[in-house]
Write a protein that holds these residues in place. Structure first.
Motif, PDB file in Angstrom:
ATOM      1  N   UNK A  61      48.687  35.946  37.343  1.00  8.19           N
ATOM      2  CA  UNK A  61      47.892  35.072  36.505  1.00  8.19           C
ATOM      3  C   UNK A  61      46.623  34.535  37.136  1.00  8.19           C
ATOM      4  N   UNK A  62      46.289  34.990  38.343  1.00 12.11           N
ATOM      5  CA  UNK A  62      45.049  34.537  38.985  1.00 12.11           C
ATOM      6  C   UNK A  62      43.905  35.389  38.441  1.00 12.11           C
ATOM      7  N   UNK A  63      42.930  34.782  37.768  1.00 14.81           N
ATOM      8  CA  UNK A  63      41.916  35.561  37.051  1.00 14.81           C
ATOM      9  C   UNK A  63      41.008  36.421  37.923  1.00 14.81           C
ATOM     10  N   UNK A  64      40.634  35.960  39.115  1.00 12.28           N
ATOM     11  CA  UNK A  64      39.708  36.758  39.918  1.00 12.28           C
ATOM     12  C   UNK A  64      40.353  38.070  40.351  1.00 12.28           C
ATOM     13  N   UNK A  65      41.565  37.991  40.859  1.00 12.90           N
ATOM     14  CA  UNK A  65      42.271  39.208  41.267  1.00 12.90           C
ATOM     15  C   UNK A  65      42.488  40.166  40.114  1.00 12.90           C
ATOM     16  N   UNK A  66      42.823  39.625  38.943  1.00 14.10           N
ATOM     17  CA  UNK A  66      43.037  40.492  37.785  1.00 14.10           C
ATOM     18  C   UNK A  66      41.737  41.151  37.365  1.00 14.10           C
ATOM     19  N   UNK A  67      40.614  40.423  37.481  1.00 12.40           N
ATOM     20  CA  UNK A  67      39.330  41.005  37.068  1.00 12.40           C
ATOM     21  C   UNK A  67      38.924  42.166  37.969  1.00 12.40           C
ATOM     22  N   UNK A  68      39.412  42.163  39.226  1.00 15.71           N
ATOM     23  CA  UNK A  68      39.143  43.267  40.145  1.00 15.71           C
ATOM     24  C   UNK A  68      40.251  44.328  40.108  1.00 15.71           C
ATOM     25  N   UNK A  69      41.281  44.117  39.312  1.00 20.30           N
ATOM     26  CA  UNK A  69      42.365  45.091  39.217  1.00 20.30           C
ATOM     27  C   UNK A  69      43.238  45.132  40.460  1.00 20.30           C
ATOM     28  N   UNK A  70      43.397  44.014  41.137  1.00 20.91           N
ATOM     29  CA  UNK A  70      44.187  43.964  42.365  1.00 20.91           C
ATOM     30  C   UNK A  70      45.664  44.090  42.027  1.00 20.91           C
ATOM     31  N   UNK A  71      46.339  45.024  42.703  1.00 19.21           N
ATOM     32  CA  UNK A  71      47.764  45.241  42.488  1.00 19.21           C
ATOM     33  C   UNK A  71      48.565  45.106  43.775  1.00 19.21           C
ATOM     34  N   UNK A  72      47.955  45.392  44.917  1.00 21.96           N
ATOM     35  CA  UNK A  72      48.648  45.317  46.208  1.00 21.96           C
ATOM     36  C   UNK A  72      47.837  44.462  47.172  1.00 21.96           C
ATOM     37  N   UNK A  73      48.521  43.822  48.099  1.00 18.79           N
ATOM     38  CA  UNK A  73      47.868  42.987  49.106  1.00 18.79           C
ATOM     39  C   UNK A  73      48.083  43.572  50.484  1.00 18.79           C
ATOM     40  N   UNK A  74      47.214  43.335  51.392  1.00 16.67           N
ATOM     41  CA  UNK A  74      45.878  42.820  51.143  1.00 16.67           C
ATOM     42  C   UNK A  74      44.988  43.914  50.575  1.00 16.67           C
ATOM     43  N   UNK A  75      44.040  43.496  49.783  1.00 13.61           N
ATOM     44  CA  UNK A  75      42.986  44.389  49.295  1.00 13.61           C
ATOM     45  C   UNK A  75      41.655  43.785  49.688  1.00 13.61           C
ATOM     46  N   UNK A  76      40.817  44.603  50.314  1.00  7.62           N
ATOM     47  CA  UNK A  76      39.470  44.195  50.691  1.00  7.62           C
ATOM     48  C   UNK A  76      38.488  44.854  49.733  1.00  7.62           C
ATOM     49  N   UNK A  77      37.655  44.046  49.096  1.00  8.25           N
ATOM     50  CA  UNK A  77      36.632  44.548  48.194  1.00  8.25           C
ATOM     51  C   UNK A  77      35.283  44.267  48.855  1.00  8.25           C
ATOM     52  N   UNK A  78      34.476  45.299  49.019  1.00  6.56           N
ATOM     53  CA  UNK A  78      33.185  45.205  49.696  1.00  6.56           C
ATOM     54  C   UNK A  78      32.091  45.173  48.638  1.00  6.56           C
TER      55      UNK A  78
END
Length: 108
Positions: A61-78
């Motif tokens: 339910x965290x909107x920023x992670x969902x907007x980036x399509x994050x499914x696994x941690x850690x994920x680094x977005x450059x």
């Protein structure tokens, strides 16, 4: 390098509006894989020019992670000027992170 995950996240519009180079790290303080990746991330970031590092606590339910399509941690977005130019999911080597950082540092 930020050492703590921010529990209050910026909006997607704020992240998209950032100028320059940014690494957004999504994870959680209790995540074992995230903890194991911290020395790798720290070493890779130590060898770069100064850049913005946002360390965001993610979860359901965290909107920023969902907007980036994050499914696994850690994920680094450059990001360069708010645009995604690379991504690493569960990085396992300093070289992989450093490679993405070098790509990020190249002119657009």
């Amino acid at each position: 390098m930020n050492t703590n995950y921010a529990s209050v996240e910026p909006s997607r519009a704020e992240v998209d509006g950032l100028s320059g180079s940014t690494v957004v790290e999504f994870g959680a303080p209790w995540c074992g894989i995230c903890k194991a990746a911290q020395p790798l991330i720290a070493k890779a970031l130590a060898g770069t020019q100064p850049l913005r590092h946002l360390k965001i606590e993610d979860g359901s339910g965290r909107p920023l992670g969902r907007s980036f399509g994050i499914k696994l941690w850690p994920t680094l977005v450059f990001l360069r000027d708010g645009q995604e130019v690379g991504r690493l999911v569960r990085p396992t080597s300093v070289d992989a992170i450093s490679g993405e950082l070098a790509r990020l540092a190249q002119p657009a």
